[in-house]
Scaffold this active site. Sequence first.
Site, PDB file in Angstrom:
ATOM      1  N   HIS A 146       0.130   3.594 -10.413  1.00 34.98           N
ATOM      2  CA  HIS A 146      -0.831   4.086  -9.409  1.00 34.98           C
ATOM      3  C   HIS A 146      -0.093   4.853  -8.303  1.00 34.98           C
ATOM      4  O   HIS A 146      -0.087   4.433  -7.132  1.00 34.98           O
ATOM      5  CB  HIS A 146      -1.537   2.845  -8.849  1.00 34.98           C
ATOM      6  CG  HIS A 146      -2.747   3.078  -8.010  1.00 34.98           C
ATOM      7  ND1 HIS A 146      -2.747   3.793  -6.839  1.00 34.98           N
ATOM      8  CD2 HIS A 146      -4.028   2.645  -8.150  1.00 34.98           C
ATOM      9  CE1 HIS A 146      -3.950   3.807  -6.303  1.00 34.98           C
ATOM     10  NE2 HIS A 146      -4.748   3.118  -7.079  1.00 34.98           N
ATOM     11  N   ARG A 184       1.056  -6.459  -9.739  1.00 37.38           N
ATOM     12  CA  ARG A 184       1.576  -5.878  -8.484  1.00 37.38           C
ATOM     13  C   ARG A 184       1.736  -6.892  -7.360  1.00 37.38           C
ATOM     14  O   ARG A 184       2.269  -6.576  -6.307  1.00 37.38           O
ATOM     15  CB  ARG A 184       0.685  -4.721  -8.039  1.00 37.38           C
ATOM     16  CG  ARG A 184      -0.734  -5.127  -7.652  1.00 37.38           C
ATOM     17  CD  ARG A 184      -1.518  -3.938  -7.104  1.00 37.38           C
ATOM     18  NE  ARG A 184      -2.869  -4.356  -6.695  1.00 37.38           N
ATOM     19  CZ  ARG A 184      -3.683  -3.599  -5.976  1.00 37.38           C
ATOM     20  NH1 ARG A 184      -3.306  -2.375  -5.591  1.00 37.38           N
ATOM     21  NH2 ARG A 184      -4.893  -4.031  -5.630  1.00 37.38           N
ATOM     22  N   GLU A 215      -2.412   9.077 -10.997  1.00 38.38           N
ATOM     23  CA  GLU A 215      -2.059   7.807 -11.632  1.00 38.38           C
ATOM     24  C   GLU A 215      -1.978   7.964 -13.156  1.00 38.38           C
ATOM     25  O   GLU A 215      -2.943   8.390 -13.801  1.00 38.38           O
ATOM     26  CB  GLU A 215      -3.105   6.756 -11.274  1.00 38.38           C
ATOM     27  CG  GLU A 215      -3.273   6.598  -9.766  1.00 38.38           C
ATOM     28  CD  GLU A 215      -4.532   5.862  -9.380  1.00 38.38           C
ATOM     29  OE1 GLU A 215      -4.939   4.948 -10.128  1.00 38.38           O
ATOM     30  OE2 GLU A 215      -5.119   6.195  -8.324  1.00 38.38           O
ATOM     31  N   ASP A 263     -12.501  10.036  -6.430  1.00 41.37           N
ATOM     32  CA  ASP A 263     -12.028   8.876  -7.191  1.00 41.37           C
ATOM     33  C   ASP A 263     -12.454   9.107  -8.635  1.00 41.37           C
ATOM     34  O   ASP A 263     -13.581   8.819  -9.023  1.00 41.37           O
ATOM     35  CB  ASP A 263     -12.653   7.592  -6.641  1.00 41.37           C
ATOM     36  CG  ASP A 263     -11.980   6.345  -7.196  1.00 41.37           C
ATOM     37  OD1 ASP A 263     -12.263   5.246  -6.663  1.00 41.37           O
ATOM     38  OD2 ASP A 263     -11.185   6.476  -8.158  1.00 41.37           O
ATOM     39  N   ARG A 286       0.838  -1.212   0.000  1.00 40.58           N
ATOM     40  CA  ARG A 286       0.000   0.000   0.000  1.00 40.58           C
ATOM     41  C   ARG A 286       0.868   1.254   0.000  1.00 40.58           C
ATOM     42  O   ARG A 286       1.441   1.636   1.045  1.00 40.58           O
ATOM     43  CB  ARG A 286      -0.905   0.011   1.226  1.00 40.58           C
ATOM     44  CG  ARG A 286      -1.739   1.288   1.358  1.00 40.58           C
ATOM     45  CD  ARG A 286      -2.784   1.419   0.312  1.00 40.58           C
ATOM     46  NE  ARG A 286      -3.816   0.380   0.490  1.00 40.58           N
ATOM     47  CZ  ARG A 286      -4.796   0.182  -0.372  1.00 40.58           C
ATOM     48  NH1 ARG A 286      -4.864   0.908  -1.460  1.00 40.58           N
ATOM     49  NH2 ARG A 286      -5.694  -0.759  -0.167  1.00 40.58           N
TER      50      ARG A 286
HETATM   51  O1  TA6 Z   1      -7.159   4.341  -8.377  1.00 43.69           O
HETATM   52  C1  TA6 Z   1      -8.210   4.510  -7.476  1.00 43.69           C
HETATM   53  C2  TA6 Z   1      -8.746   3.127  -7.108  1.00 43.69           C
HETATM   54  O2  TA6 Z   1      -9.234   2.454  -8.240  1.00 43.69           O
HETATM   55  C3  TA6 Z   1      -9.805   3.328  -6.032  1.00 43.69           C
HETATM   56  O3  TA6 Z   1     -11.089   2.989  -6.514  1.00 43.69           O
HETATM   57  C4  TA6 Z   1      -9.318   2.421  -4.899  1.00 43.69           C
HETATM   58  O4  TA6 Z   1      -9.883   1.152  -5.024  1.00 43.69           O
HETATM   59  C5  TA6 Z   1      -7.818   2.437  -5.138  1.00 43.69           C
HETATM   60  O5  TA6 Z   1      -7.700   2.324  -6.548  1.00 43.69           O
HETATM   61  C6  TA6 Z   1      -7.018   1.421  -4.382  1.00 43.69           C
HETATM   62  O6  TA6 Z   1      -7.297   0.130  -4.841  1.00 43.69           O
HETATM   63  P1  TA6 Z   1      -6.611  -1.099  -4.016  1.00 43.69           P
HETATM   64  O7  TA6 Z   1      -7.029  -2.332  -4.744  1.00 43.69           O
HETATM   65  O8  TA6 Z   1      -5.124  -0.861  -4.066  1.00 43.69           O
HETATM   66  O9  TA6 Z   1      -7.129  -0.969  -2.619  1.00 43.69           O
END
Ligand code: TA6
Length: 296
Positions: free
Chosen positions: A162, A99, A266, A207, A73
């Site tokens: 991301h 990932r 991103e 988002d 994360r």
């Molecule tokens: O990029 C934004 C997103 O798609 C959000 O909707 C949120 O889900 C974030 O990615 C993080 O996703 P993850 O699967 O890493 O918790």
Amino acid sequence: MITPESLAARFSVPGLRFDTGPGGLVRAVVDTPLTSGEIFLQGAHVTAWNPAGECAVLWMSSASYFERGKPIRGGVPICFPWFGPHPSNSSEPAHGRARITPWNLTAAFPINEGGVGLELENTFDPFQVKFRVEFGHDLQMSLQVTLSKFAMQPEKFEAALHTYFSVSEIAQVEITGLETSAYIDKVGEITRKPATGKAIRFESETDRVYLNTTADCILTDPLKHRKITVSKTGSDATVIWNPWIDKSVRMPDFGNDEWPGMLCIETANVSDNAIELQPGQTHVMSAQIRVDSLTD
Ligand code: TA6
């Protein structure tokens, strides 16, 4: 078995070393007078980058998993070959397999005056993928995707770098560059919305998938006296995200009180901007991140 010792025996570059990070995951660590950074082999996941004299540019959650097969994360997760939930199979991992899969380090090299570059490769049938990162005064990343020449038909994929950025206080920052771009709003019911004509400021969960944009994004952070410019090539979408309070609480690998200190810009090709390749064809998406001081 890939170990820090076996990597050190193969790749010798000034300012580059290998070690075992949290969870026993192998990583490369860069530390030179120009820059510092780190990247885990799992996910080819950049988790830190700092130009000399700058405080942390990338954000990491203190609650992040560091476990084989689980996404880290923070930093720069590579979302591939799909973005978000799998389009048809809910048992597949969110944001694809790239990932959460170990990548192979294939090259390490010095760049410019004291930077370090690395290349990693992986295969996610029917795609071959290369990730190149250059830790320097700027952070340069590129994702090269090739559809196998033996593929029987064209194939589509989605991809995103991301990137999580560390900010002073989410309510005190703004993002410019996307004022003229329409976007998909993913908060609540998914809706398509027109360009706002304004800079992005954060007052609640945000988002958004901005479509058909090749624009630079500039993150201005007055309390950190800096602006961060995200430039890109080969990318027609940009995703902006802050989970705010409730979503942060729902994520076990995200501290409940961490949301004011981060946001994501991103570099992507997703949704309407997904990429279709012919057998043997290659596509490259790149992002460049630069930090400049704010003149008072
Ligand atoms: O990029 C934004 C997103 O798609 C959000 O909707 C949120 O889900 C974030 O990615 C993080 O996703 P993850 O699967 O890493 O918790």
